[in-house]
Design a protein around this motif. Structure first.
Motif, PDB file in Angstrom:
ATOM      1  N   LYS A   1       0.837  -1.197   0.000  1.00 54.24           N
ATOM      2  CA  LYS A   1       0.000   0.000   0.000  1.00 54.24           C
ATOM      3  C   LYS A   1       0.876   1.252   0.000  1.00 54.24           C
ATOM      4  O   LYS A   1       0.562   2.242  -0.660  1.00 54.24           O
ATOM      5  CB  LYS A   1      -0.933   0.014   1.210  1.00 54.24           C
TER       6      LYS A   1
ATOM      7  N   ALA B   1       2.069   2.073  -3.417  1.00 52.24           N
ATOM      8  CA  ALA B   1       1.019   2.259  -4.421  1.00 52.24           C
ATOM      9  C   ALA B   1       0.595   3.713  -4.584  1.00 52.24           C
ATOM     10  O   ALA B   1      -0.581   4.008  -4.791  1.00 52.24           O
ATOM     11  CB  ALA B   1      -0.187   1.390  -4.071  1.00 52.24           C
ATOM     12  N   HIS B   2       1.558   4.628  -4.488  1.00 50.43           N
ATOM     13  CA  HIS B   2       1.239   6.044  -4.672  1.00 50.43           C
ATOM     14  C   HIS B   2       2.433   6.723  -5.334  1.00 50.43           C
ATOM     15  O   HIS B   2       3.569   6.558  -4.891  1.00 50.43           O
ATOM     16  CB  HIS B   2       0.927   6.699  -3.322  1.00 50.43           C
TER      17      HIS B   2
END
Length: 112
Positions: free
Chosen positions: A9, A12-13
């Protein structure tokens, strides 16, 4: 499995990947991250906290500012992912531009 999920996570940016790219060559002050990426302090801190909680970066305080670097004692998976990212992120168009901006900011050596 929770740690692995948090790790992916965190990756994921785009902003967090750009931050990791800036840290590939060593420690960087949060003020320089803010300047290069054009982020307000609160946004930079939020992204850095996510990366830190995922075990990808570590910080060091110096007066008012925090300096960040890639985690040295992260999980084996985090270390492997950072290695792969290190081989690829600087060769992206955005990564190369960010690294150039950081080099210019480091020459000035001033935090606002």
């Amino acid at each position: 499995m929770k740690k692995t999920t948090a790790l992916f996570k965190a990756l994921a940016h785009q902003t967090r990947l750009r931050i990791l790219c800036l840290l590939l060559d060593g420690e960087v002050c949060v003020c320089q991250i803010m300047a290069v990426l054009g982020l307000p302090q609160s946004t930079a801190s939020r992204h850095l906290a996510i990366l830190k909680n995922a075990g990808l970066v570590e910080d060091r305080r110096d007066g008012t500012w925090s300096h960040y670097s890639l985690a040295r004692n992260g999980s084996p998976l985090a270390s492997q992912l950072l290695e792969v990212l290190g081989e690829n992120l600087p060769h992206t168009t955005i990564g190369a531009k960010d690294c150039q901006k950081l080099a210019e900011a480091l020459q000035k050596k001033n935090c606002a």
